[in-house]
Motif scaffolding. Structure first.
Motif, PDB file in Angstrom:
ATOM      1  N   VAL A  16      47.669  46.720  47.706  1.00 46.29           N
ATOM      2  CA  VAL A  16      48.752  45.789  47.473  1.00 46.29           C
ATOM      3  C   VAL A  16      48.112  44.246  47.823  1.00 46.29           C
ATOM      4  N   VAL A  17      48.526  43.220  46.771  1.00 40.34           N
ATOM      5  CA  VAL A  17      47.973  41.890  47.056  1.00 40.34           C
ATOM      6  C   VAL A  17      48.636  41.344  48.279  1.00 40.34           C
ATOM      7  N   CYS A  18      47.650  40.761  49.389  1.00 42.69           N
ATOM      8  CA  CYS A  18      48.292  40.741  50.586  1.00 42.69           C
ATOM      9  C   CYS A  18      47.860  38.960  50.922  1.00 42.69           C
ATOM     10  N   LYS A  19      47.314  38.380  50.173  1.00 46.28           N
ATOM     11  CA  LYS A  19      47.210  36.981  50.004  1.00 46.28           C
ATOM     12  C   LYS A  19      47.285  36.396  48.695  1.00 46.28           C
ATOM     13  N   THR A  20      47.986  35.172  48.802  1.00 47.08           N
ATOM     14  CA  THR A  20      48.451  34.332  47.634  1.00 47.08           C
ATOM     15  C   THR A  20      47.058  34.273  46.799  1.00 47.08           C
ATOM     16  N   PRO A  21      46.956  34.637  45.548  1.00 46.68           N
ATOM     17  CA  PRO A  21      45.813  34.206  44.572  1.00 46.68           C
ATOM     18  C   PRO A  21      45.563  32.799  44.543  1.00 46.68           C
ATOM     19  N   LYS A  22      44.028  32.528  44.611  1.00 42.41           N
ATOM     20  CA  LYS A  22      43.716  31.030  44.618  1.00 42.41           C
ATOM     21  C   LYS A  22      43.119  30.917  43.154  1.00 42.41           C
ATOM     22  N   TYR A  23      43.230  29.929  42.355  1.00 48.19           N
ATOM     23  CA  TYR A  23      42.590  29.848  41.156  1.00 48.19           C
ATOM     24  C   TYR A  23      41.664  28.455  41.094  1.00 48.19           C
ATOM     25  N   SER A  24      40.433  28.696  40.642  1.00 49.63           N
ATOM     26  CA  SER A  24      39.700  27.575  40.596  1.00 49.63           C
ATOM     27  C   SER A  24      38.773  27.781  39.337  1.00 49.63           C
ATOM     28  N   GLN A  25      37.888  26.516  39.084  1.00 53.41           N
ATOM     29  CA  GLN A  25      36.996  26.516  38.244  1.00 53.41           C
ATOM     30  C   GLN A  25      35.438  26.131  38.620  1.00 53.41           C
ATOM     31  N   SER A  26      34.642  26.638  38.393  1.00 48.18           N
ATOM     32  CA  SER A  26      33.165  26.135  38.661  1.00 48.18           C
ATOM     33  C   SER A  26      32.877  24.802  38.113  1.00 48.18           C
ATOM     34  N   PRO A  27      31.901  24.396  38.541  1.00 50.45           N
ATOM     35  CA  PRO A  27      31.102  23.092  37.812  1.00 50.45           C
ATOM     36  C   PRO A  27      30.704  23.571  36.453  1.00 50.45           C
ATOM     37  N   GLY A  29      32.486  25.273  34.547  1.00 48.12           N
ATOM     38  CA  GLY A  29      33.566  25.656  33.860  1.00 48.12           C
ATOM     39  C   GLY A  29      34.001  26.979  33.739  1.00 48.12           C
ATOM     40  N   ILE A  30      33.533  27.707  34.686  1.00 47.84           N
ATOM     41  CA  ILE A  30      34.015  29.316  34.763  1.00 47.84           C
ATOM     42  C   ILE A  30      35.288  29.480  35.671  1.00 47.84           C
ATOM     43  N   ALA A  31      36.029  29.992  35.105  1.00 43.89           N
ATOM     44  CA  ALA A  31      37.518  30.192  35.910  1.00 43.89           C
ATOM     45  C   ALA A  31      37.253  31.285  36.858  1.00 43.89           C
ATOM     46  N   HIS A  32      37.838  31.101  38.023  1.00 43.58           N
ATOM     47  CA  HIS A  32      37.496  32.207  39.082  1.00 43.58           C
ATOM     48  C   HIS A  32      39.305  32.359  39.638  1.00 43.58           C
ATOM     49  N   CYS A  33      39.472  33.470  40.206  1.00 46.13           N
ATOM     50  CA  CYS A  33      40.637  33.939  40.724  1.00 46.13           C
ATOM     51  C   CYS A  33      40.174  34.873  41.942  1.00 46.13           C
ATOM     52  N   GLN A  34      40.722  34.275  43.128  1.00 43.87           N
ATOM     53  CA  GLN A  34      40.534  35.151  44.472  1.00 43.87           C
ATOM     54  C   GLN A  34      41.573  35.423  45.399  1.00 43.87           C
ATOM     55  N   GLN A  68      44.385  38.939  33.074  1.00 41.57           N
ATOM     56  CA  GLN A  68      44.860  40.140  33.959  1.00 41.57           C
ATOM     57  C   GLN A  68      45.229  39.485  35.292  1.00 41.57           C
ATOM     58  N   THR A  69      44.685  38.288  35.478  1.00 39.69           N
ATOM     59  CA  THR A  69      45.080  37.632  36.951  1.00 39.69           C
ATOM     60  C   THR A  69      46.377  36.614  36.878  1.00 39.69           C
ATOM     61  N   GLN A  70      46.960  36.496  35.831  1.00 39.46           N
ATOM     62  CA  GLN A  70      48.035  35.625  35.560  1.00 39.46           C
ATOM     63  C   GLN A  70      49.326  36.390  36.208  1.00 39.46           C
ATOM     64  N   HIS A  71      50.169  35.884  36.873  1.00 35.35           N
ATOM     65  CA  HIS A  71      51.255  36.262  37.721  1.00 35.35           C
ATOM     66  C   HIS A  71      50.991  37.120  38.706  1.00 35.35           C
ATOM     67  N   LEU A  72      49.853  37.157  39.094  1.00 37.73           N
ATOM     68  CA  LEU A  72      49.629  38.027  40.587  1.00 37.73           C
ATOM     69  C   LEU A  72      50.592  37.470  41.634  1.00 37.73           C
ATOM     70  N   TYR A  73      50.923  38.258  42.386  1.00 39.79           N
ATOM     71  CA  TYR A  73      51.831  37.832  43.477  1.00 39.79           C
ATOM     72  C   TYR A  73      51.809  38.825  44.611  1.00 39.79           C
ATOM     73  N   VAL A  74      51.776  38.310  46.111  1.00 40.93           N
ATOM     74  CA  VAL A  74      51.685  38.867  47.190  1.00 40.93           C
ATOM     75  C   VAL A  74      52.901  40.150  47.103  1.00 40.93           C
ATOM     76  N   GLY A  75      52.320  41.358  47.545  1.00 35.78           N
ATOM     77  CA  GLY A  75      53.409  42.407  47.439  1.00 35.78           C
ATOM     78  C   GLY A  75      53.174  43.317  46.378  1.00 35.78           C
ATOM     79  N   GLN A  76      52.480  42.759  45.283  1.00 36.27           N
ATOM     80  CA  GLN A  76      52.174  43.535  43.894  1.00 36.27           C
ATOM     81  C   GLN A  76      51.056  44.487  44.116  1.00 36.27           C
ATOM     82  N   VAL A  77      51.372  45.845  43.525  1.00 39.36           N
ATOM     83  CA  VAL A  77      50.600  46.838  43.703  1.00 39.36           C
ATOM     84  C   VAL A  77      49.811  46.999  42.519  1.00 39.36           C
ATOM     85  N   ILE A 103      41.662  44.729  36.246  1.00 36.18           N
ATOM     86  CA  ILE A 103      42.916  44.853  37.089  1.00 36.18           C
ATOM     87  C   ILE A 103      44.079  45.197  36.335  1.00 36.18           C
ATOM     88  N   GLU A 104      44.672  46.487  36.905  1.00 38.03           N
ATOM     89  CA  GLU A 104      45.749  46.968  36.283  1.00 38.03           C
ATOM     90  C   GLU A 104      47.210  46.706  37.214  1.00 38.03           C
TER      91      GLU A 104
END
Length: 107
Positions: A16-27, A29-34, A68-77, A103-104
């Motif tokens: 289960v996703v238990c913390k709100t995903p954080k989106y960022s971009q490296s210097p 230009g690489i997109a990251h989701c944590q 695959q990281t779009q629309h991830l939310y806390v509580g999602q399996v 990510i599925e």
């Protein structure tokens, strides 16, 4: 000439996703989701039931996986597959991190 590595680093974990995903971009230009994935299950070890509990930070990097990281939310399996890597925090503490390659959504 490219050499093959005899070692493998492949890891799959569902939870289960238990913390709100954080989106960022490296210097660069690489997109990251944590986000943090929490797994609870009962496993059999030495013929006995054992409760398994894991919380693991997940990092998804690059344009290919961002959809695959779009629309991830806390509580999602979800089920995440990728490789494990050691990260060191600013204060010197090491942490095991799952670098997602796929990510599925399960529900």
């Amino acid at each position: 000439m490219m050499q093959t590595n005899p070692f493998s680093n492949q890891f799959i974990l569902s939870g289960v996703v238990c913390k709100t995903p954080k989106y960022s971009q490296s210097p660069a230009g690489i997109a990251h989701c944590q986000f943090v994935l929490e797994h609870r299950s009962t496993q059999i070890e030495a013929g006995l039931e054992r409760q398994s509990y894991v919380r693991l930070q997940v990092i998804a990097s690059g344009e290919e996986i961002q959809a695959q990281t779009q629309h991830l939310y806390v509580g999602q399996v979800v089920q995440v597959s990728g490789f494990l890597n050691r990260h060191e925090s600013r204060n010197g503490l090491s942490q095991l991190v799952l670098h997602a390659q796929h990510i599925e959504r399960i529900n």
